[in-house]
Design a protein around this motif. Structure first.
Motif, PDB file in Angstrom:
ATOM      1  N   ILE A  52       0.925  -1.458   0.083  1.00 21.86           N
ATOM      2  CA  ILE A  52      -0.018  -0.183   0.025  1.00 21.86           C
ATOM      3  C   ILE A  52       0.901   1.332   0.032  1.00 21.86           C
ATOM      4  O   ILE A  52       0.662   2.169  -0.628  1.00 21.86           O
ATOM      5  CB  ILE A  52      -0.852  -0.043   1.282  1.00 21.86           C
ATOM      6  N   GLY A  53       1.835   1.232   0.913  1.00 24.44           N
ATOM      7  CA  GLY A  53       2.832   2.407   0.921  1.00 24.44           C
ATOM      8  C   GLY A  53       3.561   2.751  -0.591  1.00 24.44           C
ATOM      9  O   GLY A  53       3.629   3.993  -1.053  1.00 24.44           O
ATOM     10  N   ILE A  54       4.045   1.689  -1.171  1.00 28.57           N
ATOM     11  CA  ILE A  54       4.772   1.849  -2.375  1.00 28.57           C
ATOM     12  C   ILE A  54       3.818   2.378  -3.311  1.00 28.57           C
ATOM     13  O   ILE A  54       3.965   3.227  -4.190  1.00 28.57           O
ATOM     14  CB  ILE A  54       5.223   0.495  -2.743  1.00 28.57           C
ATOM     15  N   THR A  55       2.538   1.785  -3.270  1.00 24.85           N
ATOM     16  CA  THR A  55       1.587   2.012  -4.308  1.00 24.85           C
ATOM     17  C   THR A  55       1.185   3.584  -4.116  1.00 24.85           C
ATOM     18  O   THR A  55       1.026   4.504  -5.085  1.00 24.85           O
ATOM     19  CB  THR A  55       0.130   0.968  -4.243  1.00 24.85           C
ATOM     20  N   LEU A  56       0.954   4.156  -2.987  1.00 23.88           N
ATOM     21  CA  LEU A  56       0.472   5.298  -2.764  1.00 23.88           C
ATOM     22  C   LEU A  56       1.878   6.375  -3.081  1.00 23.88           C
ATOM     23  O   LEU A  56       1.639   7.612  -3.217  1.00 23.88           O
ATOM     24  CB  LEU A  56       0.420   5.707  -1.189  1.00 23.88           C
ATOM     25  N   PHE A  57       3.056   5.931  -2.845  1.00 27.19           N
ATOM     26  CA  PHE A  57       4.109   6.795  -3.126  1.00 27.19           C
ATOM     27  C   PHE A  57       4.289   6.887  -4.520  1.00 27.19           C
ATOM     28  O   PHE A  57       4.778   7.991  -5.251  1.00 27.19           O
ATOM     29  CB  PHE A  57       5.343   5.906  -2.649  1.00 27.19           C
ATOM     30  N   TRP A  58       3.740   5.940  -5.411  1.00 27.77           N
ATOM     31  CA  TRP A  58       3.911   5.975  -6.917  1.00 27.77           C
ATOM     32  C   TRP A  58       2.903   6.972  -7.544  1.00 27.77           C
ATOM     33  O   TRP A  58       2.987   7.651  -8.534  1.00 27.77           O
ATOM     34  CB  TRP A  58       3.712   4.885  -7.547  1.00 27.77           C
ATOM     35  N   PHE A  59       1.929   7.058  -6.826  1.00 30.01           N
ATOM     36  CA  PHE A  59       0.513   7.898  -7.197  1.00 30.01           C
ATOM     37  C   PHE A  59       0.551   9.189  -6.403  1.00 30.01           C
ATOM     38  O   PHE A  59       0.333  10.011  -6.344  1.00 30.01           O
ATOM     39  CB  PHE A  59      -0.604   7.173  -7.124  1.00 30.01           C
TER      40      PHE A  59
END
Length: 59
Positions: A52-59
């Motif tokens: 979730i953190g990586i996904t939020l970081f990318w967007f």
């Protein structure tokens, strides 16, 4: 970059502090439930949090 890291870390501490400050009883109950999970379950929760953190970081 160093300043951004420290700001992000400070934000983590602020967010992590809300639950025990505002709802200490519920936080304690939740913490005890988490402590009773198996290591595999805890690892899965950690993996989901990372994704979730990586996904939020990318967007």
């Amino acid at each position: 970059m160093s300043e951004t890291f420290w700001l992000a870390l400070a934000l983590v501490f602020i967010l992590e502090g809300f639950m025990p400050f505002l709802f200490p009883k519920q936080w304690k109950e939740t913490f005890l439930k988490i402590a009773s999970l198996t290591e595999g379950q805890i690892r899965f929760v950690g993996l989901v949090a990372i994704i979730i953190g990586i996904t939020l970081f990318w967007f």
